[in-house]
Design an enzyme around this catalytic site. Structure first.
Site, short mmCIF file in Angstrom:
data_model
loop_
_atom_site.label_atom_id
_atom_site.label_comp_id
_atom_site.label_asym_id
_atom_site.label_seq_id
_atom_site.Cartn_x
_atom_site.Cartn_y
_atom_site.Cartn_z
N LYS A 74 0.85 -1.19 0.00
CA LYS A 74 0.00 0.00 0.00
C LYS A 74 0.89 1.25 0.00
O LYS A 74 1.88 1.30 0.72
CB LYS A 74 -0.90 -0.03 1.23
CG LYS A 74 -1.94 1.08 1.32
CD LYS A 74 -2.83 0.87 2.54
CE LYS A 74 -3.89 1.94 2.69
NZ LYS A 74 -4.76 1.69 3.87
N SER A 148 -9.42 1.63 3.09
CA SER A 148 -8.63 2.44 2.18
C SER A 148 -7.61 1.62 1.39
O SER A 148 -7.04 2.09 0.41
CB SER A 148 -7.89 3.53 2.96
OG SER A 148 -7.01 2.97 3.92
N SER A 172 -9.80 -0.59 7.27
CA SER A 172 -9.21 -0.57 5.93
C SER A 172 -8.55 -1.87 5.52
O SER A 172 -8.30 -2.10 4.34
CB SER A 172 -8.18 0.57 5.82
OG SER A 172 -8.81 1.82 6.00
#
Length: 561
Positions: A74, A148, A172
């Site tokens: 990420k 996210s 997330s």
């Protein structure tokens, strides 16, 4: 959709079925094929990836537990020499060293493929708050991917990498797992180092992992966990289920139906107790509706002041709201003390037990989120926001029932019970890898071919009846066997059994079924359709109508209804 696993790649390497370079080529080809899904912010060049491969030339699978395994990162987690942007190009910086968790994985032989898209500054649960575009759902590109950690989840779900790193502050690392039908694991606060991670709410941030199997999750956890907890054969004493739930969005009825199926499944499998969700939900709401939201402003407010045009609109709204309400020190301590009281009470209940909730109780189309970004996002966190405020460990897995849409559940434990969390997650995974099969004759319990199902790992599940539009026939075969044929106008309910058969055994089992029998859809009395034995129509002299008996067992006993 071919999902990669660590075991699958390692077995291929052992057999020399393919090389690491061939795996990398396939990964890059898939990334190009799904470019419009907005998965990657910075996909490494092949030459950059091969530099990591060269470091493995003097090592072997025995030396490195993740040897040759591609993974995604990420883009709020540092990879040395590659820009970290947190989905904000103006924020970009180039770290000199990798985040500790990334380095631990590279040291174990894993190969980074690139940096993935996310809701900007890891603030959001929808995957649609990025200047790089909304990440599309792996199973239905019209739906949100969840966030996210959107790109990290979809990269795993589409088979581009074996596993990926995300972060989890409010869910997330769990919501994207549920919406893309994969596994998301969030260990306890502090279990994984957050050194080299751009903060969102620094006191609550966790690094999380996405993968396709519990075996992979456990192997990755062993490489990066500060606590070193391992899975074992524990089972929970009790499963806590919520007393009430709120379902939302255009698919609310489908999600409610999926939850009812899931709750019924666990009530049959385990000791279940209903838990009052009032205080847990009050904690969840406090994450964004109380003083804790100010920590978001502490993390990025200074940057947002200097470059407000770089901040996506929904995040700008959150930061503005955090400043408009002048929370006092008293309000902060009151909120902290309330969370601590709830945590103490809940952890006492959960010792040796598991809290089980739907990961989310609805979803949205991407266009619906873009039209109403604040409300739609808030709904996604209804049953995830409480987790880190209460210092719980969490595992998001696909529900072990057949559902019309991807539907996931999350298991919560106290940090000390993470081995229990992982072992029970593995049990649920095994159940999810079985197919229900309706049998009506010689494969039923007590009949000669029952042993064929048992030899393939089949398990009797329950007795039931078909809907009232079938007829039952005794076929002129050797040995004599029944056949069930759909007849909507003159049918009756037929007694049947539902078994569970491991998915890997289903194909070879079907090949053993002789003409005129086959496998098709059978509708049960409750309206559900499941795979089961069906029969082709034969000439009347080759089959005897025995519907009046109601079942093959009654026919054998000579008992008519």
């Amino acid at each position: 959709m071919n999902k990669l696993t660590i075991q699958q790649l390692q077995e291929g390497y052992r057999r020399d079925a393919f090389t690491i370079e061939e795996v990398i080529d396939q990964t890059l080809a898939l990334a190009e094929e799904y470019e419009e899904y907005n998965i990657w912010i910075r996909l490494l060049k092949k030459s950059e990836i091969m530099a990591y491969v060269q470091q493995l030339e003097k090592c072997s699978l025995k030396d490195k537990p993740l040897w040759g395994i591609p993974f995604a990162i990420k883009d709020n987690i540092d990879l040395a020499g590659i820009p970290t942007t947190a989905a904000c190009p103006e924020f970009s910086y180039i770290p000199k060293k990798s985040a500790q968790v990334v380095q631990q994985l590279i040291d174990a032989g894993a190969i980074p493929i690139g940096k993935t898209n996310l809701d900007q500054f890891a603030t959001g649960l929808v995957g649609a708050r990025s200047p790089h575009g909304a990440t599309k759902n792996a199973l239905n590109p019209e739906l949100i991917s969840g966030g996210s950690s959107s790109g990290s989840a979809v990269a795993v779900a589409l088979g581009q990498v074996c596993f990926s790193l995300g972060t989890d502050t409010a869910g997330s690392g769990r919501v994207p797992a549920a919406l893309n039908n994969i596994i998301g694991y969030k260990a306890a606060l502090g279990s994984y180092s957050t050194e080299g991670v751009v903060p969102a709410c620094e006191s609550l941030d966790c690094v999380s992992v996405f993968a396709n199997t519990m075996e992979d999750i456990c192997l990755i956890d062993q490489q990066v966990s500060e606590n070193g907890s391992n899975s074992n054969e524990e089972v929970p004493h009790k499963i806590f289920l919520p007393d009430k739930l709120e379902f939302f969005g255009p698919y609310a009825k489908l999600y409610e139906m999926a939850w009812k199926q899931t709750a019924a499944y666990f009530k049959e499998k385990a000791v279940v107790e209903i838990i009052d969700m009032t205080e847990i939900q009050q904690v969840a709401r406090s994450l964004y509706e109380g003083p804790f939201v100010v920590e978001r402003d502490v993390a990025i407010g200074s940057f947002a002041d200097v470059q407000p045009e770089a901040i996506v609109a929904p995040l700008q709204t959150i930061l503005t709201q955090a400043r408009q309400i002048a929370y006092s020190a008293n309000q902060l301590f009151e909120a902290q003390h309330f969370c601590q009281r709830v945590e103490k009470t809940l952890k006492k209940k959960l010792a040796g037990n598991i809290l089980l909730l739907p990961t989310c109780t609805g979803t949205w189309q991407i266009e619906q989120v873009l039209a109403d970004p604040i409300f739609t996002n808030s709904q996604m966190g209804l049953y995830t926001n409480h987790c880190n405020l209460l210092d719980l460990s969490a595992l998001a897995v696909p529900a072990p029932v057949d559902t019309a849409l991807p539907f996931g559940i999350t298991l919560f434990t106290v940090p000390e019970d993470e081995p229990l969390l992982k072992s029970y997650g593995a049990e649920i995974e095994k159940e999810a890898q079985k197919t229900e099969l309706v049998v009506c004759g010689l494969h039923m319990r007590g009949f000669p071919l029952e042993k064929e199902l048992l030899a393939r790992g089949g398990e009797f599940h329950y007795e039931t009846r078909t809907s009232d539009d079938y007829r039952l026939y005794a076929l002129d075969t050797e040995p004599r066997k029944p056949g069930i044929i759909k007849n909507e106008n003159q049918g009756e309910e037929i007694e049947v059994e539902v078994w569970k058969l491991p998915n890997q055994e289903l194909s070879s089992f079907i090949q053993t079924i002789p003409h005129p029998l086959g496998i098709g859809k059978i509708r049960l009395e409750n309206g559900e359709e499941k795979l089961g034995f069906v029969c082709q129509n034969l000439p009347e002299e080759e089959m005897e109508d025995i519907t009046q008996y109601g079942s093959w067992r009654n026919y054998q006993l000579g008992v008519q209804l």
